[in-house]
Design an enzyme around this catalytic site. Structure first.
Site, PDB file in Angstrom:
ATOM      1  N   VAL A   1       0.852  -1.182   0.000  1.00  0.00           N
ATOM      2  CA  VAL A   1       0.000   0.000   0.000  1.00  0.00           C
ATOM      3  C   VAL A   1       0.893   1.237   0.000  1.00  0.00           C
ATOM      4  CG1 VAL A   1      -1.800   1.238   1.264  1.00  0.00           C
ATOM      5  CG2 VAL A   1      -1.758  -1.271   1.288  1.00  0.00           C
ATOM      6  N   CYS A   2       0.686   2.113  -0.969  1.00  0.00           N
ATOM      7  CA  CYS A   2       1.500   3.328  -1.077  1.00  0.00           C
ATOM      8  C   CYS A   2       1.335   4.193   0.169  1.00  0.00           C
ATOM      9  CB  CYS A   2       1.088   4.116  -2.315  1.00  0.00           C
ATOM     10  SG  CYS A   2       1.933   5.708  -2.445  1.00  0.00           S
ATOM     11  N   VAL A   3       2.429   4.534   0.792  1.00  0.00           N
ATOM     12  CA  VAL A   3       2.414   5.295   2.040  1.00  0.00           C
ATOM     13  C   VAL A   3       1.763   6.662   1.875  1.00  0.00           C
ATOM     14  CG1 VAL A   3       4.783   6.190   1.740  1.00  0.00           C
ATOM     15  CG2 VAL A   3       3.788   6.021   4.033  1.00  0.00           C
TER      16      VAL A   3
ATOM     17  N   ALA B   1      -2.033   6.305   1.147  1.00  0.00           N
ATOM     18  CA  ALA B   1      -2.695   5.838   2.366  1.00  0.00           C
ATOM     19  C   ALA B   1      -2.836   6.967   3.376  1.00  0.00           C
ATOM     20  CB  ALA B   1      -1.924   4.672   2.971  1.00  0.00           C
TER      21      ALA B   1
END
Length: 115
Positions: free
Chosen positions: A74-76, A79
């Site tokens: 999940v892209c930081v 997110a």
């Protein structure tokens, strides 16, 4: 063949995570490898343990990833923009990563499939 998947569409309005799940299942059944599924933009909401998931896509993704050993990334930044914080709201089986993991997937995999 190793496939890496990039999922960008919102779970409820586009169904992109569910289509990625179906693709991953078919690829595994055909004896291909999934290296990583990278969730970006609105797709990161599938990793929010508090978001609605009537189709159980989140649970099925985590189960398939656990069985086959691929990463649910999940892209930081995406997110954080949507209020997903690792220890508080990130669903089991998902990990917060940077865009470098997407670049790594593109370089190491045979194909990148986008949803």
């Amino acid at each position: 063949m190793r496939f890496d998947l990039l999922v960008q569409g919102a779970p409820l309005s586009t169904g992109a995570p569910e289509r990625a799940l179906r693709f991953a299942r078919a690829a595994v059944a055909a004896r291909h490898q999934i290296g990583r599924i990278f969730f970006y933009n609105e797709a990161v909401t599938v990793a929010n343990r508090f978001a609605a998931d009537d189709s159980c896509t989140r649970e099925h993704l985590a189960q398939l990833a656990s069985e086959t050993g691929f990463e649910l990334a999940v892209c930081v930044t995406a997110a954080a923009r949507r209020g997903i914080v690792a220890k508080e709201s990130l669903a089991d089986g998902f990990v917060i990563v940077g865009l470098g993991q997407l670049i790594e997937a593109i370089e190491d995999g045979d194909r990148l499939v986008s949803f």
